[in-house]
Design an enzyme around this catalytic site. Sequence first.
Site, short mmCIF file in Angstrom:
data_model
loop_
_atom_site.label_atom_id
_atom_site.label_comp_id
_atom_site.label_asym_id
_atom_site.label_seq_id
_atom_site.Cartn_x
_atom_site.Cartn_y
_atom_site.Cartn_z
N TRP A 85 0.94 -1.16 0.03
CA TRP A 85 -0.21 0.16 -0.13
C TRP A 85 0.44 1.14 0.35
CZ3 TRP A 85 -4.82 1.45 1.14
CH2 TRP A 85 -6.19 1.09 0.95
N HIS A 128 -9.79 4.32 10.79
CA HIS A 128 -9.63 3.08 10.45
C HIS A 128 -7.84 3.19 10.31
CE1 HIS A 128 -8.33 4.91 6.34
NE2 HIS A 128 -7.35 4.57 6.71
#
Length: 171
Positions: free
Chosen positions: A31, A97
Amino acid sequence: MASALKNLSQYDEHSIPSAEEMRFGIVVAEWNATITHALYEGCYDTLIKHGAKPENIRTVQVPGSFELPTGARILNGQYNPDAVICLGCVIRGETSHNEYINTAVANGLMQLSLVAGKPFIFGLLTPNDEQQALDRAGGKHGNKGVEAAVTAIRMAALKKEQAEGKKKIGF
Ligand code: RBF
């Protein structure tokens, strides 16, 4: 001003122990790859600069930062390096998150460190936006991958010194 003083990417190269006899594992999250690859480059180059041999550095990629502790554990079990360095970047979003991921990674790596009795280095950027990440991945606040590598070398050296019964004090 204060942050300039905290730029640990500028360090006294001569104060760092040799990494010639050390083995390292590096775990990189995919990511935000532009950022994590820049961290990786800084980290890898720093290990080599301080004497680590390319054949003594093993790298694995994991999908996201949440997977860093598991990747680190797998790599540690199979390769048994002197230190494992984990690199990732979790950018704050509209939901929380990022807090869950960051806390899980911090706790996971600390647990691994304490159980294994070896350094699992927290090289996770936790920026509010991409610019803050870029600033810390080779930008105006240095490269946290470099700092992660230096910390790994210092902690691996600390363990070796203690194993050899060498006393080293002083700052
Ligand atoms: N992983 C990262 O490394 N950086 C991120 O910024 C990031 N943001 C995410 C945002 C959301 C909403 C979700 C669900 C996951 C995110 N992940 C991120 C991926 C995460 O680390 C992990 O790979 C996945 O949740 C699968 O376990």
